[in-house]
Design a protein around this motif. Structure first.
Motif, PDB file in Angstrom:
ATOM      1  N   ARG A 258       0.298  45.003  -9.797  1.00  0.00           N
ATOM      2  CA  ARG A 258      -0.223  46.110 -10.644  1.00  0.00           C
ATOM      3  C   ARG A 258       0.875  46.964 -11.266  1.00  0.00           C
TER       4      ARG A 258
ATOM      5  N   GLU B  46      -6.281  40.967 -17.127  1.00  0.00           N
ATOM      6  CA  GLU B  46      -5.678  40.567 -15.541  1.00  0.00           C
ATOM      7  C   GLU B  46      -5.653  41.657 -14.764  1.00  0.00           C
ATOM      8  N   LEU B  47      -4.963  42.845 -15.390  1.00  0.00           N
ATOM      9  CA  LEU B  47      -5.061  44.141 -14.520  1.00  0.00           C
ATOM     10  C   LEU B  47      -6.367  44.321 -13.929  1.00  0.00           C
TER      11      LEU B  47
ATOM     12  N   PHE C 296       5.550  39.703 -17.571  1.00  0.00           N
ATOM     13  CA  PHE C 296       4.152  39.301 -17.079  1.00  0.00           C
ATOM     14  C   PHE C 296       4.381  38.242 -15.976  1.00  0.00           C
TER      15      PHE C 296
ATOM     16  N   GLY D 273       4.753  39.809 -12.623  1.00  0.00           N
ATOM     17  CA  GLY D 273       3.550  40.206 -11.874  1.00  0.00           C
ATOM     18  C   GLY D 273       2.546  39.245 -11.342  1.00  0.00           C
TER      19      GLY D 273
ATOM     20  N   LEU E 114      -3.427  41.123 -21.146  1.00  0.00           N
ATOM     21  CA  LEU E 114      -2.961  41.725 -19.970  1.00  0.00           C
ATOM     22  C   LEU E 114      -3.851  42.775 -19.432  1.00  0.00           C
TER      23      LEU E 114
ATOM     24  N   THR F 243       3.926  46.085 -11.780  1.00  0.00           N
ATOM     25  CA  THR F 243       4.788  45.422 -12.759  1.00  0.00           C
ATOM     26  C   THR F 243       3.772  45.425 -13.946  1.00  0.00           C
ATOM     27  N   TRP F 244       2.800  45.245 -14.174  1.00  0.00           N
ATOM     28  CA  TRP F 244       1.771  44.834 -15.301  1.00  0.00           C
ATOM     29  C   TRP F 244       1.361  46.420 -15.969  1.00  0.00           C
ATOM     30  N   GLN F 245       1.159  47.313 -15.344  1.00  0.00           N
ATOM     31  CA  GLN F 245       1.034  48.540 -15.663  1.00  0.00           C
ATOM     32  C   GLN F 245       2.400  49.268 -16.543  1.00  0.00           C
TER      33      GLN F 245
END
Length: 264
Positions: free
Chosen positions: A236, A259-260, A220, A223, A256, A238-240
């Motif tokens: 995006r 944040e996306l 996290f 990202g 999470l 990294t978080w996906q």
């Protein structure tokens, strides 16, 4: 100025009472209820006529009947105003603020500092003394020992809890220098990102992910680092990837996802 403030607050608090005195009494009773019912019936008839459910003759007959009942509704006089109650309310407009000011002058002490501030100052002084003792104990043990490392970790958490992020980052850095740990690295990287130290945070995160590449907090933060650096597409991606590996019941999943959604 303080007395003007007190008077303004008193006037604001008593404004509803003054409005109740100035507003004429509303008639209450059976006639008022009948009027509301008949007006609703007239509106419903008009809607049915407009929709074609009533022809002109039926509409006219029904409207005439409702109007007849409306005119025949018994009139009831408005309930009389009790002069004594009105006088008591008017007296309250004066007596309530006057009594409050008198009570304040009797028992109040406007020059005494607020008790909560005194308590906070005393608590802060106690915390400072405890942290000073902790630093002294850390300095009394071998600098590369596990005891020193635990002491720096304890100090870092305490300083962060007090909002002293610079001191917290220094303490976590000292702990990492004794023995590198991915969890402590994440703590330090988060502080560094918050302080705008992007390069230092990137170095720490890269080193920590060599130790534990699947750690969700490190992923996290990776990202977050990309997002703060102006690279939303990298953030995006990294978080996906992290979201795909996150169980539905994970407590951080809603955060999470939010944040996306906030990414440009």
């Amino acid at each position: 100025m303080i007395w003007l403030l007190f008077l303004a607050l008193a006037a604001l608090a008593l404004a509803p009472l003054g409005l109740a005195l100035l507003r004429p009494p509303r008639p209450q009773g059976r006639r008022e209820a009948d009027l509301a019912l008949y007006q609703a019936q007239l509106a419903e008839l008009a809607r049915d006529h407009a929709a074609g459910r009533l022809d002109e003759a039926a509409f006219t007959a029904a409207r005439t009947e409702v109007q007849r009942r409306l005119l025949a509704a018994p009139a009831e006089p408005a309930p009389p105003t009790n002069p004594r109650s009105a006088a008591l309310l008017a007296a309250g407009l004066f007596l309530i603020p006057a009594g409050g000011i008198a009570l304040y002058l009797w028992h109040g002490a406007p020059d005494v500092p607020a008790a909560p501030y005194v308590e906070r100052a005393a608590a802060a002084a106690r915390d400072d003394a405890l942290l000073a003792q902790l630093r002294s104990r850390i300095e009394s043990v071998p600098p590369q020992s596990e005891g020193a490392r635990q002491g720096w970790l304890l100090l870092g958490n305490a300083e962060r809890g007090r909002g002293r992020m610079d001191a917290a980052a220094e303490a976590f850095s000292r702990a990492l220098a004794i023995r590198f740990d991915a969890g402590v690295a994440a703590e330090l990287a988060e502080l560094q990102i918050g302080r705008g130290e992007m390069e230092a945070a990137a170095t720490i995160i890269t080193e920590a992910m060599r130790q534990d590449a699947r750690d969700p907090r490190l992923r996290f933060l990776s990202g977050l680092l990309e997002a703060r650096a102006g690279r939303p597409q990298n953030a995006r991606a990294t978080w996906q990837a992290l979201l795909a590996d996150t169980p539905p019941e994970a407590p951080w999943r809603p955060f999470l996802e939010r944040e996306l959604q906030n990414l440009p």
